[in-house]
Design an enzyme around this catalytic site. Structure first.
Site, mmCIF file in Angstrom:
data_model
loop_
_atom_site.group_PDB
_atom_site.id
_atom_site.type_symbol
_atom_site.label_atom_id
_atom_site.label_comp_id
_atom_site.label_asym_id
_atom_site.label_seq_id
_atom_site.Cartn_x
_atom_site.Cartn_y
_atom_site.Cartn_z
ATOM 1 N N PRO A 144 -26.651 -2.123 4.997
ATOM 2 C CG PRO A 144 -26.558 -4.384 4.540
ATOM 3 C CD PRO A 144 -27.324 -3.148 4.223
ATOM 4 C CD GLU A 145 -23.949 3.262 6.420
ATOM 5 O OE1 GLU A 145 -22.946 3.940 6.712
ATOM 6 O OE2 GLU A 145 -25.104 3.664 6.620
#
Length: 277
Positions: free
Chosen positions: A2-3
Site C-alpha cells: 500500500p502506497e
DNA sequence: CTTGTGTCCTGTAGGC
DNA sequence: TGCCTACAGGACACAA
C-alpha cells in the site's frame, strides 16, 4: 504494497463505514505488530471504549482519530491490509481486531507482521512516530511544488529513484508509483538527483501528482499477490494502467522498446531505456 | 549532513 | 515431488 493511493482509498472506504462506531473490544493476536505503547495491554486500554471520529491519512500512514485526542495510527508496510468483518471467524493472518459492536469488527491483517499499529495521544507523537514528524509535504498538495523539489534534489548524488522513495522528500511514494512517475516524466531512475534540469524537475512534479491522482481514481493497484485489497475485499484497478512496473521484458506502450529491470540500491526498478533519459 | 548496509518477516518462486 | 535458498518490500538503526 500500500502506497499513497491505496491508503487513501482505504481511508475513504473506512471513513464511510466506521465513523461514529465505538471500539468495544481489542484483541491483539500478535504483540510485535504493536508499535506504541510498547506494552500491548496499554495499547488496548487506550483504544477500548473510544468512539471513532474520523479517518485521515498522512503519507502511507492511516490515522483513525478517536475521542479524547487519542489516535490509532496504522502502517501497512508491505503486506498489511484492513478488513471489515462480521461474526467470529478470523481472517488468516489477522494480527489485531477491533470489535465495533453489532457483530462488526475491524481486522488488521498482516501476513509478514512488518506492519505496525500505534495508539498515541497528541503528546506521544514525537516519541512514537518519528517518521511522521519529519515527513515531507503531500505530493498531491500545493506545498509540493517545483521549487521545493528542486531544493531537495540540489547537490544530491543518490539516484533519483531512491530520493523519491525518501518519505522526507516525497511522502506516500513507494516502489510502484516512483517507477511510474519517472516513466511519465521521461527521467531514468538511475540519474543522480542533483543532475536533473529545471525542466525535468517540473515534469517530475507534474508526473508524481498525476500518477498518484490516477492511482486514487482507480482505487489503487492490486497485483497477483493481492497484498492490497480494500476493507470490503474489493481489488483496485490501477494495475491495468501500469506502464513499467511489473512489465519488465514486455514492450513499451509508447516506443515499442523493451522494458528493463535493474537494481537501484536494493530495489527492483523498471524503466524504458529509450523513453527515459 | 549524506550515503550505504543490515535488520525485520514470511510467502512465494526458483534451482536442483 | 520435495527440500533448500534467495528474494520482495518500507522504515529505521547504524556505520562510514
Amino acid at each position: 504494497m500500500p502506497e499513497l493511493p491505496e491508503v487513501e482509498t482505504v481511508r475513504r472506504r473506512l471513513h464511510a463505514r466506521i465513523v461514529g462506531c465505538s471500539i468495544e473490544s481489542v484483541d491483539v493476536w500478535r504483540t510485535d505488530v504493536i508499535g506504541y505503547p510498547k506494552d500491548w495491554r496499554a495499547f488496548a486500554d487506550l483504544l477500548r471504549n473510544r468512539r471513532i471520529r474520523s479517518v485521515e491519512r498522512r503519507g502511507k500512514y492511516l490515522i483513525v482519530k478517536l475521542d479524547d485526542r487519542v489516535d490509532l495510527v496504522l502502517h501497512f508496510r508491505l503486506s498489511g491490509h484492513l478488513a471489515i468483518v462480521r461474526g467470529r471467524a478470523r481472517p488468516r493472518y489477522e494480527r489485531l481486531r477491533l470489535g465495533l459492536g453489532g457483530g462488526g469488527a475491524l481486522s488488521f491483517v498482516e501476513p509478514r507482521a512488518l506492519g505496525r499499529a500505534y495508539a498515541v495521544s497528541s503528546d506521544d507523537y514525537p516519541a512514537a512516530l518519528h517518521g511522521l514528524r519529519v515527513m515531507g509535504p503531500e505530493p498531491i498538495s500545493r506545498e509540493f511544488d517545483i521549487p521545493w523539489l528542486a531544493a531537495k534534489l540540489k547537490g544530491r548524488r543518490s539516484a533519483i529513484k531512491n530520493l523519491l522513495l525518501d518519505q522526507r522528500i516525497c511522502c506516500g511514494v513507494g516502489n510502484i508509483y516512483s517507477d511510474e512517475a519517472l516513466f511519465r516524466a521521461g527521467v531514468r531512475p538511475t540519474r543522480r538527483g542533483g543532475s536533473l534540469s529545471g525542466r525535468e524537475i517540473a515534469r517530475l512534479v507534474r508526473s508524481l501528482r498525476a500518477v498518484l491522482q490516477d492511482g486514487i481514481r482507480w482505487c489503487g493497484t492490486t497485483l497477483r499477490d493481492r497484498r492490497y485489497v480494500q476493507p470490503d475485499g474489493a481489488v483496485g484497478g490501477f494495475q491495468r494502467h501500469l506502464k513499467v512496473y511489473g512489465r519488465e521484458g514486455k514492450s513499451c506502450q509508447v516506443c515499442g522498446g523493451q522494458i528493463k529491470l535493474v537494481r537501484v540500491g536494493v530495489r527492483g526498478t523498471r524503466f524504458c531505456s529509450s523513453c527515459q533519459r
